[in-house]
Design an enzyme around this catalytic site. Structure first.
Site, PDB file in Angstrom:
ATOM      1  N   ASP A  60       0.841  -1.210   0.000  1.00 11.40           N
ATOM      2  CA  ASP A  60       0.000   0.000   0.000  1.00 11.40           C
ATOM      3  C   ASP A  60       0.873   1.257   0.000  1.00 11.40           C
ATOM      4  O   ASP A  60       0.371   2.378  -0.080  1.00 11.40           O
ATOM      5  CB  ASP A  60      -1.022  -0.014   1.138  1.00 11.40           C
ATOM      6  CG  ASP A  60      -0.383  -0.021   2.516  1.00 11.40           C
ATOM      7  OD1 ASP A  60       0.867  -0.116   2.611  1.00 11.40           O
ATOM      8  OD2 ASP A  60      -1.130   0.076   3.511  1.00 11.40           O
ATOM      9  N   SER A  61       2.202   1.063   0.026  1.00 11.10           N
ATOM     10  CA  SER A  61       3.126   2.184  -0.202  1.00 11.10           C
ATOM     11  C   SER A  61       2.863   2.788  -1.573  1.00 11.10           C
ATOM     12  O   SER A  61       3.275   3.917  -1.862  1.00 11.10           O
ATOM     13  CB  SER A  61       4.577   1.711  -0.107  1.00 11.10           C
ATOM     14  OG  SER A  61       4.776   0.548  -0.885  1.00 11.10           O
ATOM     15  N   ASP A  99      -1.093  -6.201  -0.436  1.00  9.03           N
ATOM     16  CA  ASP A  99      -1.293  -5.540   0.855  1.00  9.03           C
ATOM     17  C   ASP A  99      -2.769  -5.200   1.001  1.00  9.03           C
ATOM     18  O   ASP A  99      -3.361  -4.603   0.085  1.00  9.03           O
ATOM     19  CB  ASP A  99      -0.496  -4.220   0.827  1.00  9.03           C
ATOM     20  CG  ASP A  99       0.242  -3.963   2.110  1.00  9.03           C
ATOM     21  OD1 ASP A  99       0.000  -4.675   3.098  1.00  9.03           O
ATOM     22  OD2 ASP A  99       1.086  -3.045   2.109  1.00  9.03           O
ATOM     23  N   LYS A 129      -1.152  -9.315   2.843  1.00  7.52           N
ATOM     24  CA  LYS A 129      -0.393  -8.804   4.007  1.00  7.52           C
ATOM     25  C   LYS A 129      -1.324  -7.958   4.863  1.00  7.52           C
ATOM     26  O   LYS A 129      -2.130  -7.175   4.336  1.00  7.52           O
ATOM     27  CB  LYS A 129       0.823  -7.981   3.564  1.00  7.52           C
ATOM     28  CG  LYS A 129       1.624  -7.465   4.771  1.00  7.52           C
ATOM     29  CD  LYS A 129       3.000  -6.956   4.397  1.00  7.52           C
ATOM     30  CE  LYS A 129       3.008  -5.565   3.825  1.00  7.52           C
ATOM     31  NZ  LYS A 129       2.407  -4.536   4.707  1.00  7.52           N
ATOM     32  N   GLU A 131      -1.387  -5.598   8.579  1.00  5.40           N
ATOM     33  CA  GLU A 131      -0.598  -4.933   9.623  1.00  5.40           C
ATOM     34  C   GLU A 131      -1.201  -5.211  11.006  1.00  5.40           C
ATOM     35  O   GLU A 131      -2.428  -5.205  11.158  1.00  5.40           O
ATOM     36  CB  GLU A 131      -0.571  -3.415   9.372  1.00  5.40           C
ATOM     37  CG  GLU A 131       0.211  -3.046   8.127  1.00  5.40           C
ATOM     38  CD  GLU A 131       0.327  -1.534   7.931  1.00  5.40           C
ATOM     39  OE1 GLU A 131      -0.058  -0.762   8.844  1.00  5.40           O
ATOM     40  OE2 GLU A 131       0.799  -1.126   6.862  1.00  5.40           O
ATOM     41  N   GLU A 198       9.177  -3.951  10.464  1.00  7.94           N
ATOM     42  CA  GLU A 198       9.541  -2.640   9.907  1.00  7.94           C
ATOM     43  C   GLU A 198      10.029  -1.687  10.982  1.00  7.94           C
ATOM     44  O   GLU A 198       9.358  -1.490  12.009  1.00  7.94           O
ATOM     45  CB  GLU A 198       8.325  -2.028   9.173  1.00  7.94           C
ATOM     46  CG  GLU A 198       8.661  -0.644   8.590  1.00  7.94           C
ATOM     47  CD  GLU A 198       7.684  -0.123   7.556  1.00  7.94           C
ATOM     48  OE1 GLU A 198       6.776  -0.869   7.150  1.00  7.94           O
ATOM     49  OE2 GLU A 198       7.846   1.051   7.166  1.00  7.94           O
TER      50      GLU A 198
HETATM   51  O1  KIV Z   1       3.490  -1.104   1.646  1.00  5.80           O
HETATM   52  C1  KIV Z   1       4.660  -1.528   1.616  1.00  5.80           C
HETATM   53  O2  KIV Z   1       5.403  -1.315   0.663  1.00  5.80           O
HETATM   54  C2  KIV Z   1       5.121  -2.299   2.757  1.00  5.80           C
HETATM   55  C3  KIV Z   1       6.559  -2.688   2.778  1.00  5.80           C
HETATM   56  C4  KIV Z   1       7.383  -1.530   3.164  1.00  5.80           C
HETATM   57  C5  KIV Z   1       6.796  -3.845   3.664  1.00  5.80           C
HETATM   58  O3  KIV Z   1       4.372  -2.566   3.635  1.00  5.80           O
END
Ligand code: KIV
Length: 305
Positions: A60-61, A99, A129, A131, A198
């Site tokens: 989600d970056s 994510d 993924k 969090e 992280e």
């Molecule tokens: O969203 C992302 O890119 C991440 C990575 C930094 C692990 O969660």
């Protein structure tokens, strides 16, 4: 990497073996470092995949490095699905992880599972993924029960940016480090197949890595993790703003792109583009007829009153 038939190779004739969740788990027992990078579209996923990276994360970056938001909170399910589909088309060998965006699982369990199913069913993700540590126990267990592999993520969890008071390193005090250890064990006990650590001190990451059976993938967590992940745009030198200490730039694509764009503008302005190499002409006989007709047309128009 063992020979696993690749369901994603299609007609392309590219790589016929791929990385799977069991392979990622085996890598930990064989002490083989795991590589993971983000990618959000077809060309970058394809380059990353062909370079042999084990895990491609549609992080989600994306909200920050591709969509230009200040944090990761704004990205939607639809946007994440759209980019996961694009990355899917470019990925054959790597394990593709999507994510889950903010708001897609901080709801009731049924809604969260339904959203995770969308990533697998509609976008071709092989894992999701999520969090959070202890507080995600029930959700991770429910997903694992339903055969959706989960990558956990503890430490600096960017979706908690407001609760944490900024993008700050976590686990620096003894109670915070001990809580991280409990979170990591909770994620493993719930059935996750891997865990992102992280922005936490190296000693804490090392201890978590030693205690867990599932692999840890570090970002800003020192060298003692089972694998490492970076945001692709940071690695490529195509991200803007402040760069965390843990980022290593392997290229300067911003400068390369700037140079290319300026070169194009200069050539167009000075008449240097397109040149003969980029131009197609009529075949000789058609060309002759074309000019003959043009001349006749000009003669006709010049005889008009
Ligand atoms: O969203 C992302 O890119 C991440 C990575 C930094 C692990 O969660």
């Amino acid at each position: 990497m063992s020979a696993v038939p690749n369901a994603h190779s299609g007609q392309s004739g590219r790589e016929t073996y791929k990385v799977t969740v069991p392979e990622i788990l085996k890598k930990k027992s064989r002490h083989e470092p795991i590589t993971c990078l983000t990618a959000y579209d077809y060309p970058t996923a394809r380059v990353v995949d062909e370079a042999g990276v084990d895990i491609i994360l549609v992080g989600d970056s994306l909200a920050m490095v591709v969509l230009g938001h200040h944090d990761t909170l704004a990205v939607t399910m639809d946007e994440m699905l759209h980019h996961t589909r694009a990355a899917r088309r470019g990925t054959q060998r790597a394990l593709l992880v999507a994510d889950m965006p903010f708001g897609s699982y901080q709801i009731d369990l049924t809604g969260a599972v339904a959203n995770a199913v969308r990533f697998v069913k509609e976008a071709g993700a092989e894992a999701v993924k999520i969090e959070g540590g202890e507080k995600r126990l029930e959700l991770i267990a429910r997903l694992a029960e339903n055969d959706i592999p989960v990558m956990g993520h503890v430490g600096l969890t960017p979706q908690s940016v407001h609760a944490l008071g900024g993008f700050k390193m976590q686990g620096k005090t003894l109670p915070a480090a001990e809580q991280l250890l409990r979170d990591a064990h909770a994620v493993e006990a719930a059935g996750a197949f891997s865990l992102v650590l992280e922005s936490i001190p190296a000693e804490v990451a090392e201890r978590i890595t030693a205690e867990l059976r599932i692999p840890t993938i570090g970002i800003g967590a020192g060298p003692g993790c089972d694998g490492q992940v970076l945001v692709l745009h940071d690695l490529m030198g195509l991200s803007f703003g402040v760069h965390p200490k843990f980022v290593r730039r392997y290229a300067d694509l911003r400068a390369a792109l700037d140079q290319a764009v300026r070169g194009f503008c200069t050539d167009v302005v000075k008449g240097g583009f397109p040149g003969e190499a980029e131009t197609t002409h009529l075949a000789a006989e058609v060309r002759e007829q074309w000019f003959t007709r043009q001349k006749a047309g000009l003669a006709r128009s010049s005889t008009r009153p």
